[in-house]
Design a protein around this motif. Structure first.
Motif, PDB file in Angstrom:
ATOM      1  N   TRP A 121     -38.546  -9.690  61.567  1.00 34.00           N
ATOM      2  CA  TRP A 121     -39.265  -8.713  62.381  1.00 34.00           C
ATOM      3  C   TRP A 121     -38.560  -7.373  62.306  1.00 34.00           C
ATOM      4  O   TRP A 121     -37.423  -7.263  61.849  1.00 34.00           O
ATOM      5  N   SER A 122     -39.260  -6.352  62.758  1.00 33.51           N
ATOM      6  CA  SER A 122     -38.706  -4.998  62.743  1.00 33.51           C
ATOM      7  C   SER A 122     -37.854  -4.771  63.986  1.00 33.51           C
ATOM      8  O   SER A 122     -38.218  -5.181  65.089  1.00 33.51           O
ATOM      9  N   THR A 123     -36.718  -4.109  63.809  1.00 34.62           N
ATOM     10  CA  THR A 123     -35.859  -3.764  64.955  1.00 34.62           C
ATOM     11  C   THR A 123     -36.085  -2.317  65.377  1.00 34.62           C
ATOM     12  O   THR A 123     -35.327  -1.776  66.184  1.00 34.62           O
ATOM     13  N   PHE A 124     -37.126  -1.685  64.843  1.00 34.82           N
ATOM     14  CA  PHE A 124     -37.333  -0.253  65.044  1.00 34.82           C
ATOM     15  C   PHE A 124     -37.447   0.115  66.528  1.00 34.82           C
ATOM     16  O   PHE A 124     -36.971   1.171  66.943  1.00 34.82           O
ATOM     17  N   ARG A 125     -38.041  -0.737  67.336  1.00 35.61           N
ATOM     18  CA  ARG A 125     -38.305  -0.387  68.736  1.00 35.61           C
ATOM     19  C   ARG A 125     -37.049  -0.469  69.613  1.00 35.61           C
ATOM     20  O   ARG A 125     -37.033   0.083  70.709  1.00 35.61           O
ATOM     21  N   TYR A 126     -36.016  -1.189  69.165  1.00 27.34           N
ATOM     22  CA  TYR A 126     -34.832  -1.301  70.016  1.00 27.34           C
ATOM     23  C   TYR A 126     -33.525  -0.987  69.298  1.00 27.34           C
ATOM     24  O   TYR A 126     -32.519  -0.670  69.942  1.00 27.34           O
ATOM     25  N   ALA A 127     -33.496  -1.068  67.968  1.00 27.75           N
ATOM     26  CA  ALA A 127     -32.284  -0.727  67.205  1.00 27.75           C
ATOM     27  C   ALA A 127     -32.710  -0.260  65.819  1.00 27.75           C
ATOM     28  O   ALA A 127     -32.511  -0.972  64.827  1.00 27.75           O
ATOM     29  N   PRO A 128     -33.315   0.927  65.725  1.00 25.96           N
ATOM     30  CA  PRO A 128     -33.870   1.399  64.453  1.00 25.96           C
ATOM     31  C   PRO A 128     -32.852   1.487  63.319  1.00 25.96           C
ATOM     32  O   PRO A 128     -33.194   1.299  62.158  1.00 25.96           O
ATOM     33  N   TRP A 129     -31.597   1.726  63.663  1.00 27.23           N
ATOM     34  CA  TRP A 129     -30.548   1.826  62.643  1.00 27.23           C
ATOM     35  C   TRP A 129     -30.269   0.476  61.989  1.00 27.23           C
ATOM     36  O   TRP A 129     -29.843   0.403  60.840  1.00 27.23           O
ATOM     37  N   GLN A 130     -30.499  -0.619  62.738  1.00 29.39           N
ATOM     38  CA  GLN A 130     -30.166  -1.946  62.232  1.00 29.39           C
ATOM     39  C   GLN A 130     -31.094  -2.365  61.086  1.00 29.39           C
ATOM     40  O   GLN A 130     -30.655  -2.960  60.100  1.00 29.39           O
ATOM     41  N   GLU A 131     -32.373  -2.022  61.203  1.00 31.85           N
ATOM     42  CA  GLU A 131     -33.371  -2.469  60.233  1.00 31.85           C
ATOM     43  C   GLU A 131     -33.051  -2.000  58.815  1.00 31.85           C
ATOM     44  O   GLU A 131     -33.039  -2.797  57.869  1.00 31.85           O
ATOM     45  N   GLU A 132     -32.775  -0.720  58.672  1.00 32.74           N
ATOM     46  CA  GLU A 132     -32.513  -0.175  57.338  1.00 32.74           C
ATOM     47  C   GLU A 132     -31.216  -0.741  56.749  1.00 32.74           C
ATOM     48  O   GLU A 132     -31.141  -1.016  55.552  1.00 32.74           O
ATOM     49  N   GLN A 133     -30.200  -0.923  57.598  1.00 32.84           N
ATOM     50  CA  GLN A 133     -28.937  -1.485  57.106  1.00 32.84           C
ATOM     51  C   GLN A 133     -29.131  -2.914  56.596  1.00 32.84           C
ATOM     52  O   GLN A 133     -28.634  -3.276  55.526  1.00 32.84           O
ATOM     53  N   LEU A 134     -29.855  -3.721  57.371  1.00 31.73           N
ATOM     54  CA  LEU A 134     -30.075  -5.111  56.962  1.00 31.73           C
ATOM     55  C   LEU A 134     -30.901  -5.184  55.685  1.00 31.73           C
ATOM     56  O   LEU A 134     -30.633  -6.003  54.801  1.00 31.73           O
ATOM     57  N   LEU A 135     -31.897  -4.320  55.577  1.00 37.00           N
ATOM     58  CA  LEU A 135     -32.730  -4.317  54.373  1.00 37.00           C
ATOM     59  C   LEU A 135     -31.916  -3.880  53.160  1.00 37.00           C
ATOM     60  O   LEU A 135     -32.059  -4.446  52.063  1.00 37.00           O
TER      61      LEU A 135
END
Length: 323
Positions: A121-135
């Motif tokens: 799932w996307s972390t954009f709504r609560y930790a937007p920085w995490q999503e791009e790092q994990l990807l």
């Protein structure tokens, strides 16, 4: 009509309460194995799971069972299907290497048969920085040859476009996007935008919950009781307000000597997406396979679209879905 086939979802819920509570017998395993083999032999060409399907001592149990089944599967047939799993971006899985351990454990449970890894799932709504790092971390594993394909899940059109371009700059393709889509999801511009992005960039559009947790399979004159409290409340809210939609589905099903489930699956396919259907037994596998043998007409699709737009009740949206 989309030529896209159908995938199968093997979440913990797919095999019922016996697995959830740990009372899984040898008979259950045999039935599940037959269901799995029948589905693949019948032409269902994607198997979808997740490391978070199963809690406590059953964590990862869905992947483990699939891995066990695949050990007995002929290698020549394995080449024709996609084995996909989703890794959960839990808050403690942070940084570029945040999914490395999870990937290794999922790969072990699947006995090295993993084709595609998806961010659950996307972390954009609560930790937007995490999503791009994990990807980017998944991108690193791809560049090392450890991952064959990368996918996303519960990612809206704006983030899908952004993340697709980011990975494209690295020379890495996002192969799929998984979203909730059925006759019971509320029509939106986001649906169309995702469909267009997928078509333009040759991204596979996967639809989960295509049967609306089974609601779309219920005949219009039936109102069965459900075994779980949450589903019972959901059915009480949605069933009375979907009678007209289910009447239309039932009439179309009778025309093709098919089931309402097949109508629901072929509606998803008519929108250019591949439905991922949860199956528990061989008869459900056979029913899903039969949906590949016929297609909705343009008129039938349009009527279903209309009744969907007028439907007074919809499935709850995933709260983690990004814009």
């Amino acid at each position: 009509m989309s030529k896209k086939k159908i995938g199968i979802g093997f979440g913990t819920w797919a095999w019922g309460n016996k697995l959830v509570w740990g009372y899984k017998s040898e008979t259950d395993d045999i039935l599940l194995k037959k269901t799995f083999f029948d589905a693949i032999d019948g032409g269902l060409d994607l198997v979808d799971s997740a490391d978070s399907y199963g809690t406590g001592s059953l964590f990862g149990q869905s992947e483990k069972l699939i891995g066990d089944f695949l050990e007995e599967f002929p290698k020549r047939k394995l080449k024709k299907i996609t084995i996909a799993t989703k890794l959960a971006p839990f808050p403690w899985r942070i940084g570029r290497n945040g999914l490395n351990k999870a990937f290794q454990e999922s790969n072990r449970r699947l006995k090295g048969n993993m084709t595609r890894v998806q961010l659950h799932w996307s972390t954009f709504r609560y930790a937007p920085w995490q999503e791009e790092q994990l990807l980017n971390g998944l991108g690193d594993l791809y560049e090392k040859g450890l991952i064959k394909e990368i996918g996303l899940s519960n990612t809206g059109p704006k983030r899908l476009h952004f993340l697709y371009q980011k990975m494209k700059e690295r020379g890495i393709k996002i192969n799929s996007i998984q979203m909730q889509l059925s006759l019971l999801t509320k029509p939106s511009l986001e649906d169309e935008n995702i469909k267009n992005i997928c078509a333009e960039n040759k991204i596979e559009y996967l639809a989960y919950s295509p049967l609306g947790l089974g609601i779309l399979t219920i005949p219009p004159n039936k109102s069965p009781k459900n075994t779980t409290f949450l589903r019972q409340k959901l059915f009480q809210r949605i069933l009375p307000k979907t009678i007209e939609l289910r009447k239309l589905m039932n009439n179309i099903a009778k025309k093709y000597s098919a089931s309402q489930a097949q109508v629901a699956l072929n509606w998803v396919r008519s929108h250019g997406a591949k439905p991922i259907v949860g199956i528990r037994n061989p008869s459900q596998a056979k029913d899903a396979i039969s949906a590949l043998n016929w297609s909705l007409t343009k008129s039938e699709k349009e009527k279903l679209d209309f009744f969907r737009s007028k439907c007074l009740a919809n499935m709850p949206q995933n709260p983690f879905t990004s814009p």
